[in-house]
Design a protein around this motif. Structure first.
Motif, PDB file in Angstrom:
ATOM      1  N   ALA A  18       2.258   5.152   5.264  1.00 47.31           N
ATOM      2  CA  ALA A  18       3.623   4.630   5.106  1.00 47.31           C
ATOM      3  C   ALA A  18       3.660   3.481   4.107  1.00 47.31           C
ATOM      4  O   ALA A  18       4.562   3.417   3.254  1.00 47.31           O
ATOM      5  CB  ALA A  18       4.163   4.173   6.462  1.00 47.31           C
ATOM      6  N   LEU A  19       2.688   2.558   4.206  1.00 47.79           N
ATOM      7  CA  LEU A  19       2.649   1.434   3.276  1.00 47.79           C
ATOM      8  C   LEU A  19       2.410   1.925   1.851  1.00 47.79           C
ATOM      9  O   LEU A  19       3.034   1.427   0.900  1.00 47.79           O
ATOM     10  CB  LEU A  19       1.564   0.443   3.685  1.00 47.79           C
ATOM     11  CG  LEU A  19       1.370  -0.769   2.766  1.00 47.79           C
ATOM     12  CD1 LEU A  19       2.657  -1.565   2.622  1.00 47.79           C
ATOM     13  CD2 LEU A  19       0.238  -1.660   3.276  1.00 47.79           C
ATOM     14  N   GLY A  20       1.531   2.898   1.687  1.00 46.55           N
ATOM     15  CA  GLY A  20       1.303   3.447   0.357  1.00 46.55           C
ATOM     16  C   GLY A  20       2.567   4.015  -0.247  1.00 46.55           C
ATOM     17  O   GLY A  20       2.831   3.860  -1.446  1.00 46.55           O
ATOM     18  N   GLY A  21       3.386   4.653   0.573  1.00 45.53           N
ATOM     19  CA  GLY A  21       4.654   5.171   0.070  1.00 45.53           C
ATOM     20  C   GLY A  21       5.594   4.068  -0.395  1.00 45.53           C
ATOM     21  O   GLY A  21       6.261   4.190  -1.423  1.00 45.53           O
ATOM     22  N   VAL A  22       5.629   2.962   0.366  1.00 45.97           N
ATOM     23  CA  VAL A  22       6.483   1.824  -0.023  1.00 45.97           C
ATOM     24  C   VAL A  22       6.023   1.246  -1.357  1.00 45.97           C
ATOM     25  O   VAL A  22       6.833   0.962  -2.251  1.00 45.97           O
ATOM     26  CB  VAL A  22       6.458   0.745   1.079  1.00 45.97           C
ATOM     27  CG1 VAL A  22       7.128  -0.545   0.587  1.00 45.97           C
ATOM     28  CG2 VAL A  22       7.157   1.246   2.331  1.00 45.97           C
ATOM     29  N   LEU A  23       4.716   1.063  -1.514  1.00 44.74           N
ATOM     30  CA  LEU A  23       4.186   0.486  -2.752  1.00 44.74           C
ATOM     31  C   LEU A  23       4.428   1.423  -3.933  1.00 44.74           C
ATOM     32  O   LEU A  23       4.796   0.976  -5.028  1.00 44.74           O
ATOM     33  CB  LEU A  23       2.690   0.208  -2.593  1.00 44.74           C
ATOM     34  CG  LEU A  23       2.296  -0.799  -1.508  1.00 44.74           C
ATOM     35  CD1 LEU A  23       0.778  -0.912  -1.410  1.00 44.74           C
ATOM     36  CD2 LEU A  23       2.920  -2.164  -1.777  1.00 44.74           C
ATOM     37  N   GLY A  24       4.216   2.705  -3.716  1.00 45.62           N
ATOM     38  CA  GLY A  24       4.450   3.648  -4.800  1.00 45.62           C
ATOM     39  C   GLY A  24       5.904   3.702  -5.214  1.00 45.62           C
ATOM     40  O   GLY A  24       6.231   3.738  -6.403  1.00 45.62           O
ATOM     41  N   GLU A  25       6.807   3.694  -4.227  1.00 45.54           N
ATOM     42  CA  GLU A  25       8.226   3.737  -4.572  1.00 45.54           C
ATOM     43  C   GLU A  25       8.650   2.466  -5.300  1.00 45.54           C
ATOM     44  O   GLU A  25       9.476   2.512  -6.221  1.00 45.54           O
ATOM     45  CB  GLU A  25       9.082   3.938  -3.330  1.00 45.54           C
ATOM     46  CG  GLU A  25      10.554   4.133  -3.669  1.00 45.54           C
ATOM     47  CD  GLU A  25      11.432   4.453  -2.481  1.00 45.54           C
ATOM     48  OE1 GLU A  25      12.597   4.832  -2.697  1.00 45.54           O
ATOM     49  OE2 GLU A  25      10.967   4.319  -1.320  1.00 45.54           O
ATOM     50  N   ALA A  26       8.095   1.312  -4.922  1.00 45.32           N
ATOM     51  CA  ALA A  26       8.430   0.064  -5.613  1.00 45.32           C
ATOM     52  C   ALA A  26       8.080   0.160  -7.094  1.00 45.32           C
ATOM     53  O   ALA A  26       8.843  -0.280  -7.963  1.00 45.32           O
ATOM     54  CB  ALA A  26       7.692  -1.107  -4.965  1.00 45.32           C
TER      55      ALA A  26
END
Length: 515
Positions: free
Chosen positions: A173-181
């Motif tokens: 989930a955190l990886g998705g947030v960082l990638g979307e940012a």
């Protein structure tokens, strides 16, 4: 937020399953240069062994080999070189994820699964895989109406063994947030300049953070004049598109509830450090009267990548939070030649009171950052980082690999560098001693905006900015050479890179280590 869809956020999943049972359009098997591959059906294992024996598959990083394996639920398989297991890092894992996603999209496949085994099952590497898969969803051809080359990436699964699953779902989930940012920053940076004017950039920021813990204030031209931001206004005066300054504020939950750190209490002593992120956003830079050559001037839409990085970082902070207050200041202008444009020989006065003799109107970014750094300090920032596509000289010095890093004191500069290392941005410190101040001496003003020599251009620009940071801890990231990719790689298409977004997020989230 963007006028076109620059990315589709894939559905990210952590899957506990045997490789033979994985459902996807493409199953990606990372193959190390030595050692074993994941536990696979006998036929696929034998096929990989034969390819290795025949030197057709060496496992070198990002090497790709496609084959079919009827023993799997998803027979389309991509063997992806992962390099040495001993050299696995978050950077390599992130790039493996992006390579896997882009390769699947290039084959018209929207559902991909990556088998994570061995070193790739570490929590930080699973997070990086998820981030990379999200980065792979970015569309560089969003304005094409036909002949688009890549399919949408609709879903991405990271497949692990049962024993590891309980600790890895949050990492995905955190990886998705960082990638979307990072994709948010890339989307803003890739907009054409006729679409993304300073006013439109401000409107997009308001839309982006509506309903989030990030508050947005936009200073229009009248407000900028009221605050006497003569450096920013001087750069903007040649364009019909009026300037804006975007101010973002993130308050930790406790501060939002108690009012601690609010603007009403700015005159009180600071009880805690406040991180100020200042991003240059020249939505198009012709160079002004000191006009640039025509070659590659179209790329000057990217001269707002620093501001885009700040927007991307706040997009993540709105979702995962940070232990400190964070202020973002994004000065946005166009730099155009016209009868009203500022000229070499002009003297501009900044909001700080410092006067600047203009020797080159193409050294405009440092001018708008000067007023922005001053304003961030007025808003209470105690620790500053500015991010800018500032000087070609930095690209000459460091190429397209490393971003230039300057700062004082050394402890703060080093903290920023360490955040970059953890986040996956390569920052390289450059000197900034008092000897270089001679380059900015003016006969009639406090300083000139550009040194009269082609030597040390990145350093003299940093020296200029330091004058507006005052006594605050301050760092400057020159991303002129790293903000966009000239040549495509398996893990990075040609275009905006979103550099520095991860550094800023990591710096904010690790405030406890430097505060």
């Amino acid at each position: 937020m963007p006028s076109r869809e620059f990315y589709t956020m894939p559905t990210l999943r952590l899957v506990v399953a045997a490789p033979a049972d994985v459902q996807a359009d493409v199953v990606v098997v990372p193959v190390p240069s030595e050692g074993t591959v994941p536990a696979l059906p006998d036929g696929l294992t034998a096929a990989i062994g034969a390819l290795r024996d025949g030197k057709e598959l060496k496992g070198e990083p990002f090497e790709m080999h496609w084959l079919r394996a009827d023993e799997l639920a998803s027979p389309r398989v991509l063997l992806l070189g992962a390099g040495s297991g001993a050299s696995m890092s978050t950077d390599v894992a992130r790039r493996l994820g992006t390579t896997a996603g882009l390769a699947a999209r290039s084959r018209g496949q929207g559902h991909v699964a990556v088998l994570a085994s061995g070193a790739l099952q570490a929590e930080e590497h699973v997070r990086a895989l998820a981030e990379g898969l999200t980065l792979a969803a970015f569309h560089v051809d969003a304005y094409k109406t036909k002949d688009r080359k890549l399919a949408d990436l609709q879903s991405a699964a990271i497949v692990v063994s049962e024993g590891a699953a309980s600790t890895l779902a949050d990492a995905v989930a955190l990886g998705g947030v960082l990638g979307e940012a990072t994709n948010v920053a890339r989307a803003v940076a890739h907009e054409p300049p006729n679409v993304l004017t300073p006013a439109v950039l401000a409107e997009r920021a308001v839309e982006l953070f509506a309903g989030t813990p990030v508050s947005v204030e936009v200073l229009d031209e009248a407000a900028l004049r009221d605050k006497q931001m003569g450096l920013l206004l001087g750069v903007a005066q040649g364009s019909v598109n009026a300037p804006r300054m975007i101010v973002l504020t993130y308050e930790p939950d406790a501060n939002r509830e108690s009012g601690v750190g609010s603007r009403e209490s700015q005159d009180a002593p600071a009880a805690a450090p406040v991180l100020g992120l200042v991003g240059k956003a020249v939505t198009f830079d012709t160079g002004g009267i000191s006009i640039k050559p025509a070659d590659n001037m179209d790329r000057m839409k990217y001269d707002m990548c620093g501001g885009a990085a700040v927007l991307g970082a706040f997009h993540a902070l709105a979702r995962v939070g940070a232990p400190c207050k964070v202020i973002g200041v994004i000065p946005s202008v166009e730099n155009m030649p016209s009868g009203t444009a500022f000229r070499p020989g002009d003297v501009l006065t900044g909001a700080s009171g410092l006067t600047v003799e203009i020797t080159n109107t193409d050294a405009e970014g440092r001018l708008i950052l000067g007023d922005a750094l001053w304003y961030a300090r007025q808003l209470g920032a105690t620790h500053l980082v500015d991010i800018a596509t500032l000087t070609g000289a930095c690209a000459v010095a460091l190429g397209r690999v490393a971003s230039g890093l300057f700062g004082t004191p050394d402890t703060w500069r080093d903290a920023v560098r360490e955040a970059g290392t953890r986040g996956g941005d390569f920052l390289w410190p450059l000197p900034m001693t008092d000897d270089y101040k001679e380059l900015l001496k003016s006969d009639i003003a406090d300083m000139v905006n550009a040194a009269g020599t082609r030597y040390g251009g990145a350093i003299s620009a940093a020296i200029f900015l330091k004058a507006f940071a005052g006594d605050a801890a301050w760092a400057h990231l020159d991303i002129a050479g790293t903000a966009w990719a000239d040549e495509p790689k398996p893990y990075q298409p040609k275009g905006p890179t979103g550099v520095a977004v991860r550094t800023l997020i990591e710096l904010a989230r690790s405030a406890g280590s430097w505060a």
